[in-house]
Design an enzyme around this catalytic site. Structure first.
Site, PDB file in Angstrom:
ATOM      1  N   SER A 152       0.858  -1.180   0.000  1.00  0.00           N
ATOM      2  CA  SER A 152       0.000   0.000   0.000  1.00  0.00           C
ATOM      3  C   SER A 152       0.893   1.228   0.000  1.00  0.00           C
ATOM      4  CB  SER A 152      -0.887   0.012   1.246  1.00  0.00           C
ATOM      5  OG  SER A 152      -1.500   1.278   1.445  1.00  0.00           O
ATOM      6  N   TYR A 165      -2.236  -0.867  10.378  1.00  0.00           N
ATOM      7  CA  TYR A 165      -2.314  -1.115   8.937  1.00  0.00           C
ATOM      8  C   TYR A 165      -1.049  -0.638   8.234  1.00  0.00           C
ATOM      9  CZ  TYR A 165      -3.751  -0.865   4.090  1.00  0.00           C
ATOM     10  OH  TYR A 165      -3.803  -1.011   2.725  1.00  0.00           O
TER      11      TYR A 165
END
Length: 270
Positions: A152, A165
């Protein structure tokens, strides 16, 4: 000239297969379509069976390949070993693995549910690590194997209120880039794909729109970025999808850490 990642067809071997996790929606579905279009059988892995059954029917009709549906919760401690055993049982010639399954949580770390954090780490870190390790010998032996781990843009800087995350995706990026170096010259292609915010089920699962930081791209465009990188003669260890996202990722590595954290905090703060 760019090299194509079309599989090498050998009549003495089974059709090449691609294992794709998180294949019930989003990037997983698109990766499955692309590999099927390139002549791979596919192994679709996710918790929800119904959408994978529908996808399997679509791919088999459109491409004449075989799609295997494996409902599996990758947060289970033995999930990676069970998936490898199932693939071996099917007698598949796995030449591609896409570790796409993952989810994020939003909120102050001090208020986060410890059980949910454990699941997040189990899926985003443990499953990716163990699947990469278990499938890597076969991918290396194939001579033209592919390993794609979906990271990501959050991997490029700490994420206040997205702390776990962002940390897990930084791990995925670091692990994948290390494997890229370890396997150079083997014929294996290794890539960490770093999407920015994308219109998938991710935000609903996270319970917040605060993850929508950066350049939005449709799912097919993000997967286009991955395959363009895979088809290059010298595939990079990682690639960020979206020009503005690439600029932001570079800037995050150049700016003072305090400033990076302050900006990130303002963008994602409650």
């Amino acid at each position: 000239m760019p090299r194509s990642q079309e599989p090498t067809i050998d009549a003495t071997r089974p059709r090449p297969a691609a294992v794709i996790t998180g294949a019930s929606a989003g990037f997983g579905v698109e990766f499955a379509r692309r590999f099927a279009d390139r002549g791979y059988d596919v192994v679709l892995v996710a918790r929800r069976r119904a959408p994978m059954d529908a996808l399997a029917t679509e791919l088999e009709a459109a491409h004449g390949i075989t799609a295997h549906v494996v409902p599996l919760d990758l947060t289970d401690a033995d999930a990676a070993a069970r998936l490898l055993a199932r693939v071996d049982e099917l007698g598949l010639d796995v030449r591609a693995l896409v570790n796409n399954a993952g989810f994020g949580t939003y909120g102050a770390f001090a208020e986060a549910d410890p059980a949910r954090i454990a699941q997040e780490i189990s899926l985003n870190v443990t499953a990716v690590t163990l699947l990469s390790r278990l499938f890597l010998p076969g991918l290396l032996a194939a001579g033209d194997g592919i390993l794609v781990n979906v990271a990501s843009t959050a991997a490029y800087q700490p994420g206040p209120y997205l702390a776990v995350y962002a940390a897990t995706k930084a791990y995925v990026r670091s692990l994948t880039e290390a494997l890229w170096q370890e396997t150079r010259g083997t014929g294996l292609t290794v890539l960490a794909l770093a999407p920015g915010p994308t219109q998938t089920e991710f935000f609903e699962a996270a319970g917040s729109e605060k993850f929508k930081v950066g350049q939005m791209l449709p799912v097919p465009e993000v997967v286009d970025v991955a395959f363009r990188a895979l088809d290059r003669r010298n595939t990079p260890p990682s690639v960020v999808a979206g020009y503005r996202n690439r600029v932001t990722a570079v800037a995050a590595g150049l700016l003072p850490r305090r400033l990076t954290l302050a900006v990130a905090g303002r963008l994602t703060g409650e």
